[in-house]
Write an enzyme that holds these catalytic residues in place. Structure first.
Site, PDB file in Angstrom:
ATOM      1  N   GLN A 642       0.829  -1.200   0.000  1.00  0.00           N
ATOM      2  CA  GLN A 642       0.000   0.000   0.000  1.00  0.00           C
ATOM      3  C   GLN A 642       0.863   1.248   0.000  1.00  0.00           C
ATOM      4  OE1 GLN A 642      -3.090  -0.374  -0.818  1.00  0.00           O
ATOM      5  NE2 GLN A 642      -4.151   0.155   1.051  1.00  0.00           N
ATOM      6  N   GLY A 708      -4.736   3.263   2.899  1.00  0.00           N
ATOM      7  CA  GLY A 708      -4.891   3.348   1.442  1.00  0.00           C
ATOM      8  C   GLY A 708      -4.447   4.678   0.880  1.00  0.00           C
ATOM      9  N   GLU A 709      -4.647   5.728   1.642  1.00  0.00           N
ATOM     10  CA  GLU A 709      -4.463   7.066   1.074  1.00  0.00           C
ATOM     11  C   GLU A 709      -3.272   7.822   1.656  1.00  0.00           C
ATOM     12  OE1 GLU A 709      -8.653   8.534  -0.147  1.00  0.00           O
ATOM     13  OE2 GLU A 709      -8.928   6.986   1.368  1.00  0.00           O
TER      14      GLU A 709
HETATM   15 MO1  MOS Z   1     -10.696   6.781  -1.862  1.00  0.00          MO
HETATM   16  S1  MOS Z   1     -10.374   8.416  -3.052  1.00  0.00           S
HETATM   17  O1  MOS Z   1     -11.658   7.485  -0.632  1.00  0.00           O
HETATM   18  O2  MOS Z   1     -11.531   5.648  -2.812  1.00  0.00           O
END
Ligand code: MOS
Length: 743
Positions: A642, A708-709
């Site tokens: 990730q 994820g971000e």
């Molecule tokens: Mo993410 S941009 O919240 O799928």
């Protein structure tokens, strides 16, 4: 039993994916399937006055051509407020009227018995238009800027302020007045959007590429006037989403509409080019940032005015929340943040990996680097000087914050203390060498979720939830969590997802899946244990007779007395004696009021080295170290993937990616992966990732903050800062291509 959560277990879907056995939405073999192909507008604004369909209809095998002239009217007329109020309903365009709001809008759907016939017929559809005035350049429409009506789904106003930023600015010795700009970017997951829709009477099944199967079910229910129970959404694998599969875009509804019209299952796959106008994008931003500080670099005031590009108001609303990081990242007494939208004849934008944080931190973390230079401070020193010990915006303690440790660990691994501060002062042979760094942060998001645990008589356990695995590792980490909670070997536990018949779970967006579904899995297992213990205790011939539930433990397929482990019953035996072929329990978990007491964010630090050819000015990223503190790590291998993925995404954002639009006709001119530049292997160095693990059970029972971000955040700024350090040229406009640093 040794816990497996946290270990670098191989991803369970890995082998299926590399051998082609993982079935994506478009790959399900459905009998008698017909193929739908979308026709899109070739003007940016106006009205469709008519269609010439004679040639298209004459193509053999054509079953139907849906257009605004004949498409069924949906029971609930789509409205822009529907698009704007909930992130999950995007209802325009659905062929409900003849208006055109942007170039590349769906205006017709051609259905034929083969894909090739549908494609050929679609190429023959001719639309005539009454063309209207179109605004397609943000720079020309700035006077139309307006405050978003539904900012963050209406949970807060688009503006915020604390202290007196204007007075502090006036009094400050160091004042930086800066404008940063970011382009339109598209998500480009490897798997394009695809939907296969099948009707059985008034029941609809869709195989659909989505980050939210349960949300898709609800959107389709609203639009077709059905109950959610009449709809089933199946999506066992997602070939990347990055936000563009977060809402149910109109092509899903159009596939279902077409299937009902032709009375056959219909498959609709977006082409790569259609992916540039059909499922949102990261909007262009113009960010005006004012930073005021004392001579020694202490922040006195910040003002972040963010403009982001939008579609026309008639089709919805999406605001890129660029200023939220500025509100909370640094201790600064005087801060003002505003968000405004600039309406254009462009499609509706949407979430793209760290929406707001990625684009906003490019501005903020570049500006902090500019402040470091103005105050003659090291970039880490200026950040430590202004370190926020508590959340300065919400005025709350952080549930945990290990940013200091990320700076330290990242700096040590990178060798940051060897940096010579002067721009242009570091070389390797001919190459100009630049070292830059930036902070990363992302909020901890969590929603209500539920899960089911099913015990097989043969001793295996299946855990199910209507969640998604975007390639992030959900299949694997949920099985790890479940195995530990069940105290069973990992190989006997399977996690199933991707079917809306499983207990509901939220959209896999906002990096919230592990924090939402993880607690639900634990709750389901807890509920199962209580039921199993009661069953065991109800049998007065059992070796556990006379015990209390509190005395019992589940381990390796047995229920045992904690203090006398030889007193035990096997799960298989217990289920057989009770004539239970299948035993299951469900549980759900939701956030409480903990966010009212604590501010919850993950943090990180990005360190980048660039090498720049002194003559040609070609920019290469030669080293990256990312140090991240995202709570608990559920799987060291998927977590590292990730982090690497986010950093690669950030390299693309910094140096390569931009969706270009013809300024006259508003058409995307590079809707393909050849001309929309993304990093390839040669653009990406070895990336070192460091995790500063946190024990934080205030965030949720699993202790994860989401990963994820976070890892994209700060990368673009760290690269811009490194480019400045190498060359002395400050680029405030992404992407940073070599023409911007020619001197
Ligand atoms: Mo993410 S941009 O919240 O799928």
């Amino acid at each position: 039993m040794i816990p497996v959560t946290g270990l670098p277990v191989d991803r369970r879907d890995g082998r299926l994916k590399v051998t082609g056995r993982a079935k994506y939405a478009a790959e399900f073999a459905i009998d008698n399937v017909a193929h739908a192909v979308l026709v899109q507008s070739t003007i940016a604004s106006g009205t469709i006055t008519g269609f010439d369909l004679a040639a298209a209809k004459a193509v053999p095998g054509v079953l139907a051509i849906l257009s605004p002239d004949n498409a069924p009217r949906l029971p609930h007329a789509p409205s822009p407020d529907q698009n704007a109020a909930g992130p999950n309903v995007v209802a325009i365009p659905l062929l409900q009227d003849n208006k055109v709001y942007y170039n590349g809008q769906h205006i017709a759907v051609v259905v034929a018995d083969t894909l090739e016939r549908a494609q050929y017929a679609a190429s023959l559809v001719k639309a005539s238009y009454q063309e209207g005035e179109a605004a397609v350049r943000m720079a020309d429409a700035l006077a139309e800027a307006y405050p978003p009506k539904h900012f963050r789904n209406g949970s807060r106003p688009p503006d915020s302020r604390r202290g007196d930023p204007e007075a502090a600015w006036d009094a400050a010795p160091i004042r930086l007045d800066l404008t940063y700009t970011t382009p339109v970017e598209n998500h480009n997951p490897m798997e394009p959007h695809a939907t296969i829709a099948l009707w059985d009477g008034d029941r609809l099944t869709v195989y659909s590429a989505t980050q939210g199967i349960d949300a898709s079910r609800h959107t389709l229910a609203v639009l077709f006037g059905l109950k959610p129970e009449q709809i089933r959404v199946i999506c066992p694998f997602v070939g990347g989403g990055f936000g563009c599969k977060g809402v149910t875009w109109p092509h899903v509804t159009l596939a279902a509409m077409a299937a009902r019209e032709v009375g056959r299952p219909v498959k609709l796959v977006l082409t790569r080019a259609q992916m540039y106008t059909s499922n949102g994008y990261r909007p262009r931003t113009i960010q005006h940032l004012k930073v005021a500080a004392s001579p020694d670099g202490r922040l006195m005031a910040m003002r972040h005015d963010g403009l982001s590009e939008m579609s026309v108001r008639a089709i919805g609303e999406f605001a890129e929340p660029v200023g939220l990081v500025t509100e909370m990242l640094y201790a600064c007494p005087n801060v003002a943040v505003t968000h405004r939208l600039v309406p254009l004849n462009m499609p509706l934008p949407t979430f793209m990996r760290a929406p707001g944080e990625a684009s906003g931190s490019f501005a903020l973390e570049s500006a902090i680097d500019e402040l470091a230079a103005a105050a003659k401070l090291d970039p880490i020193a200026v950040r430590l000087l202004n370190y926020a010990e508590t959340d300065p915006h919400e005025d709350k303690p952080f549930s945990s914050k290990s940013l200091r440790q990320c700076y330290a660990a990242g700096a040590a691994a990178f060798g940051w203390p060897d940096r010579s501060p002067e721009p242009g002062s570091m070389r390797d042979g001919d190459a100009l060498v630049g070292w830059g760094m930036a902070s990363a942060t992302y909020p901890m998001n969590r929603s209500k979720a539920s899960a089911r645990v099913v015990f097989d008589p043969d001793g295996g356990v299946v855990v199910q939830a209507a969640t998604q695995d975007l390639g992030t590792g959900t299949y694997t980490v949920m099985a790890q969590l479940a195995a530990d909670a069940l105290r069973m070997p990992l190989y006997r536990v399977r996690f199933e997802l991707g079917d809306s018949r499983f207990p509901p779970a939220p959209v896999s967006g906002g990096s919230q899946t592990a924090a939402s579904v993880g607690p639900a899995v634990l709750a389901a297992i807890d509920a199962a244990k209580q039921k199993l213990f009661a069953l065991a205790l109800a049998d007065n011939r059992s070796p556990l007779a006379g015990a209390a539930a509190n005395d019992l433990a589940l381990e390796d397929g047995f229920i045992r007395m904690r203090d006398a482990p030889h007193r035990r019953v096997s799960l298989g035996g217990l289920l057989a004696r009770n004539r239970l072929e299948r035993f299951e329990a469900t549980g759900s978990a939701a956030p409480g009021d903990e966010k009212q007491h604590y501010s919850m964010h993950s943090f990180g630090a990005q360190f980048v080295e660039v090498r720049i050819d002194p003559v040609l000015r070609e920019i290469r990223v030669s080293r990256v170290v990312g140090a991240f503190a995202p709570g608990r790590i559920l799987n060291a291998k998927t977590a590292r993937s990730q982090a690497i993925g986010g950093i690669v995404f950030g390299i693309g954002m910094a140096l390569l990616e931009a969706t270009e639009t013809d300024p006259n006709i508003g058409r995307v001119t590079n809707p393909n992966v050849a001309e929309y530049l993304m990093p390839v292997n040669a653009d990406v160095p070895d990336i070192e990732t460091i995790f500063v693990e946190e024990q934080d059970r205030l965030v949720n029972p699993v202790g994860v903050k989401g990963l994820g971000e976070l890892p994209i955040v700060g990368v673009a700024a760290a690269i811009a800062n490194a480019v400045w350090h190498a060359t002395g040229v400050r680029v405030r406009d992404l992407p940073i291509r070599l023409d911007k640093i020619l001197t």
